[in-house]
Design a protein around this motif. Sequence first.
Motif, PDB file in Angstrom:
ATOM      1  N   GLN A 148      21.484   1.137  22.775  1.00 49.06           N
ATOM      2  CA  GLN A 148      21.604   1.353  21.832  1.00 49.06           C
ATOM      3  C   GLN A 148      20.526   2.431  21.061  1.00 49.06           C
ATOM      4  O   GLN A 148      20.565   3.594  20.418  1.00 49.06           O
ATOM      5  CB  GLN A 148      21.744   0.458  20.663  1.00 49.06           C
ATOM      6  N   GLY A 185      25.984  -1.283  16.379  1.00 48.86           N
ATOM      7  CA  GLY A 185      26.037  -2.148  17.426  1.00 48.86           C
ATOM      8  C   GLY A 185      27.461  -2.083  18.288  1.00 48.86           C
ATOM      9  O   GLY A 185      27.460  -2.555  19.375  1.00 48.86           O
ATOM     10  N   ASP A 186      28.329  -1.504  17.434  1.00 51.25           N
ATOM     11  CA  ASP A 186      29.724  -1.097  18.354  1.00 51.25           C
ATOM     12  C   ASP A 186      29.712   0.265  18.824  1.00 51.25           C
ATOM     13  O   ASP A 186      30.758   0.854  19.268  1.00 51.25           O
ATOM     14  CB  ASP A 186      30.841  -1.443  17.349  1.00 51.25           C
ATOM     15  N   TRP A 239      23.145  -2.908  31.419  1.00 49.65           N
ATOM     16  CA  TRP A 239      24.171  -3.189  30.165  1.00 49.65           C
ATOM     17  C   TRP A 239      24.818  -4.553  30.492  1.00 49.65           C
ATOM     18  O   TRP A 239      25.081  -5.618  29.771  1.00 49.65           O
ATOM     19  CB  TRP A 239      25.041  -2.112  29.865  1.00 49.65           C
ATOM     20  N   ARG A 290      33.176  -4.729  23.886  1.00 47.75           N
ATOM     21  CA  ARG A 290      31.941  -4.004  24.129  1.00 47.75           C
ATOM     22  C   ARG A 290      32.223  -2.772  24.937  1.00 47.75           C
ATOM     23  O   ARG A 290      31.343  -2.093  25.439  1.00 47.75           O
ATOM     24  CB  ARG A 290      30.846  -4.735  24.408  1.00 47.75           C
ATOM     25  N   ASP A 332      25.645  -6.143  25.450  1.00 50.64           N
ATOM     26  CA  ASP A 332      24.914  -6.080  24.138  1.00 50.64           C
ATOM     27  C   ASP A 332      24.033  -4.877  24.327  1.00 50.64           C
ATOM     28  O   ASP A 332      22.998  -5.125  24.870  1.00 50.64           O
ATOM     29  CB  ASP A 332      24.063  -7.239  24.159  1.00 50.64           C
ATOM     30  N   ALA A 338      22.984  -7.700  30.140  1.00 51.27           N
ATOM     31  CA  ALA A 338      22.908  -8.155  28.795  1.00 51.27           C
ATOM     32  C   ALA A 338      24.235  -8.652  28.091  1.00 51.27           C
ATOM     33  O   ALA A 338      24.299  -8.762  26.985  1.00 51.27           O
ATOM     34  CB  ALA A 338      22.219  -7.114  28.090  1.00 51.27           C
ATOM     35  N   ASP A 339      25.140  -8.569  29.098  1.00 58.11           N
ATOM     36  CA  ASP A 339      26.713  -9.230  28.719  1.00 58.11           C
ATOM     37  C   ASP A 339      27.139  -7.962  27.693  1.00 58.11           C
ATOM     38  O   ASP A 339      27.913  -8.253  26.737  1.00 58.11           O
ATOM     39  CB  ASP A 339      26.573 -10.388  28.012  1.00 58.11           C
ATOM     40  N   TRP A 352      30.932   1.095  24.589  1.00 57.49           N
ATOM     41  CA  TRP A 352      29.883   1.775  24.852  1.00 57.49           C
ATOM     42  C   TRP A 352      29.919   2.239  26.229  1.00 57.49           C
ATOM     43  O   TRP A 352      28.876   3.168  26.369  1.00 57.49           O
ATOM     44  CB  TRP A 352      28.881   0.760  24.949  1.00 57.49           C
ATOM     45  N   ALA A 356      20.250  -5.292  23.020  1.00 53.76           N
ATOM     46  CA  ALA A 356      19.279  -6.009  23.946  1.00 53.76           C
ATOM     47  C   ALA A 356      18.966  -5.395  25.065  1.00 53.76           C
ATOM     48  O   ALA A 356      17.893  -5.526  25.588  1.00 53.76           O
ATOM     49  CB  ALA A 356      20.048  -7.392  24.442  1.00 53.76           C
ATOM     50  N   CYS A 357      19.695  -4.326  25.733  1.00 47.96           N
ATOM     51  CA  CYS A 357      19.488  -3.722  26.989  1.00 47.96           C
ATOM     52  C   CYS A 357      18.849  -2.364  26.495  1.00 47.96           C
ATOM     53  O   CYS A 357      18.659  -1.505  27.442  1.00 47.96           O
ATOM     54  CB  CYS A 357      20.575  -3.387  27.962  1.00 47.96           C
TER      55      CYS A 357
END
Length: 309
Positions: free
Chosen positions: A246, A279-280, A233, A127, A239, A236-237, A130, A242-243
Amino acid sequence: MTSQPPENQDKDRSGGDGDVARAGSGPGAGSGGHWSDLDRPPLNGTALRRALLRPGSLWTGLDVVPATGSTNTDLVARAAGGLTEGAVLVAEEQSAARGRLDRRWSAPPRSGLFFSFYLTPRVPPERWGWLPLLAGVATAGAVARVAGVDTALKWPNDLLVTVGDEERKAGGILAERAGDGVVVGIGLNVTLRAEELPVPGAGSLALAGAKVTDRDPVLRAVLRSVEDWYGQWTAADGDAAACRLQDAYAAGCATLGRSVRAELPGDRALLGEAVAIDGDGRLVLATEEGMQRPVAAGDIVHVRSAAQE
């Protein structure tokens, strides 16, 4: 990190930090000033550290140097010997600055913000891609708030402003793996003048009508914005959905909705409409064949907007 940053070793007579003007150089030379350009005062390293290096902050050290080849190169070298997360290196001038695909660029001393920072994300490494997009969202938001300039993001790492009625690149981001983490570098044209533009498509905050071109508050705002987004970020590990990173990137991305040409590694090209950020952090193109193709790396050329088609 050095215990006595270079900018503290020579003080100008105004009491601020920074490099002293070199005799006979720049528009301000011979005018009695101590800066080579009176419209471009040096950064105040002491004030920046006082504002940013506080208990519990992400930022653990901040050096301002008069000149270097590349702040990214310097921090990558430091990381090889062990470096604390949150180290920031700022240069008033870079002689060998690098962009994506190892492109070189340069700018007059103190005409912009040229800095890098070191992060060791405690999230799954897959991840980490990002991080440059996170830096873009943080920079765009900070510039809009402090300088009052409308900004947009060109995937994956450019900051765009409008000069007249033309979209121009005013900043870029480069992320590199280093040691146990990542060095993220940001270059932002602040007071670059029309006659100083390296290429026709370049711009600056000043040319875009910025209400603030003092680099100190702009740098503080960008680093605080990076800290805020990075905190969300990592919590949210990594993700990005989730945060809401994105969503934030997609909302500010000028590439979406446009017909683009993706120039890919291996001298390949892909044409299509940019329809999403997945998502990536990849750019998803809808091709003429009716397929959706994610692009993870490459040069993106904006062909035209959807409204023009």
